[in-house]
Scaffold this motif. Structure first.
Motif, short mmCIF file in Angstrom:
data_model
loop_
_atom_site.label_atom_id
_atom_site.label_comp_id
_atom_site.label_asym_id
_atom_site.label_seq_id
_atom_site.Cartn_x
_atom_site.Cartn_y
_atom_site.Cartn_z
N LEU A 142 0.86 -1.18 0.00
CA LEU A 142 0.00 0.00 0.00
C LEU A 142 0.89 1.23 0.00
O LEU A 142 1.77 1.36 0.85
CB LEU A 142 -0.91 0.02 1.24
CG LEU A 142 -1.90 -1.13 1.35
CD1 LEU A 142 -2.63 -1.02 2.68
CD2 LEU A 142 -2.91 -1.10 0.22
N SER A 173 1.36 5.45 0.12
CA SER A 173 0.72 6.67 0.59
C SER A 173 1.76 7.76 0.68
O SER A 173 2.91 7.50 1.01
CB SER A 173 0.09 6.45 1.98
OG SER A 173 -0.32 7.66 2.54
N VAL A 199 -6.78 -2.81 7.09
CA VAL A 199 -6.22 -1.59 6.52
C VAL A 199 -7.21 -1.00 5.52
O VAL A 199 -7.66 -1.69 4.60
CB VAL A 199 -4.88 -1.85 5.80
CG1 VAL A 199 -4.32 -0.55 5.22
CG2 VAL A 199 -3.88 -2.48 6.74
N GLN A 254 -7.76 2.36 2.91
CA GLN A 254 -7.05 3.46 2.25
C GLN A 254 -8.06 4.34 1.53
O GLN A 254 -8.89 3.84 0.76
CB GLN A 254 -6.03 2.90 1.25
CG GLN A 254 -5.19 3.95 0.56
CD GLN A 254 -3.97 3.37 -0.10
OE1 GLN A 254 -2.99 3.07 0.56
NE2 GLN A 254 -4.01 3.20 -1.42
N GLN A 313 -3.83 6.09 4.89
CA GLN A 313 -4.03 4.71 5.35
C GLN A 313 -4.46 4.70 6.81
O GLN A 313 -3.92 5.45 7.64
CB GLN A 313 -2.74 3.92 5.17
CG GLN A 313 -2.32 3.80 3.71
CD GLN A 313 -0.85 3.55 3.53
OE1 GLN A 313 -0.08 3.54 4.49
NE2 GLN A 313 -0.42 3.37 2.29
#
Length: 213
Positions: free
Chosen positions: A6, A8, A77, A79, A85
């Motif tokens: 992920l 960010s 999690v 997003q 996140q």
């Protein structure tokens, strides 16, 4: 073992009292480069919901993001569309660790439940919570309570006690802290010289919009 990434633009950058406590960890900040690093997650299994942008990792979960490390049994999690996140880590206990910027120091936390918010850059540890600061490999500070909230930008943390944090060694559930004196070598270290000690030179102008050459 499934692995998920992920990304960010931001990340999460912690004396006794009965119910709450606020202390500053110092002037240095959490590792600044962490905010630009991808989030890598390993687990035994993964369930992803594209409609809600939510991933659920189960079994020996390990999360890394720059110097940040988190471990637990289960991690949810989410997003958002801006790339922020939001994670909920459960463990027995769950674990959190991050390096402090420019120092050989680390912040570590443990709790039954760890909530991670990259937008607010906070970590909330709930249930048998502990937050420790290590200087090198030696523990420097330790704080115990039912809930600890750590802001990695301001490096301010709050500790709450109460019945939920009571143990046989601490039946009142009061907040507990251990603070080590700052070593003379650190306290007496000279302040770093400014990058440019020469004062700025100003040029007078009779016209507001005069172009500088």
């Amino acid at each position: 073992m499934p692995q998920h990434h992920l990304r960010s633009p931001r990340t999460p950058r912690f004396l006794a009292a009965i119910a709450g406590l606020m202390l500053t960890v110092g002037v240095a900040h959490a590792e600044l480069a962490d905010k630009d690093k991808p989030m890598n997650i390993e687990a035994d299994s993964l369930r992803y919901d594209d409609a809600t942008l939510t991933s659920v990792f189960t079994g020996k979960v390990v999360i890394t993001k720059g110097t940040i490390i988190m471990r637990g049994n289960k991690m949810d999690v989410r997003q958002d569309t801006q790339g922020n996140q939001f994670g909920l880590l459960l463990g027995e206990p769950g674990f959190f660790r991050q390096k402090r910027e420019g120092l050989d120091e680390w912040v570590e936390g443990e709790a039954d439940r760890i909530e991670y918010d990259s937008k607010a850059q906070t970590v909330v540890l709930t249930g048998n919570a502990a937050l420790r600061r290590y200087r090198g490999t030696a523990i420097n500070d330790e704080n115990l309570g039912n809930q600890i909230t750590y802001n990695s930008v301001s490096e301010v943390f709050t500790v709450k006690g109460g019945a939920a944090s009571s143990t046989p060694a601490n039946p009142s559930g009061r907040v507990r802290a251990m603070l080590t004196p700052i070593p003379d070598a650190v306290r007496n270290a000279p302040a770093p010289a400014p990058a440019n000690s020469e004062p700025a030179k100003l040029r007078p102008s009779s016209k507001i919009n005069e172009k500088r050459k």
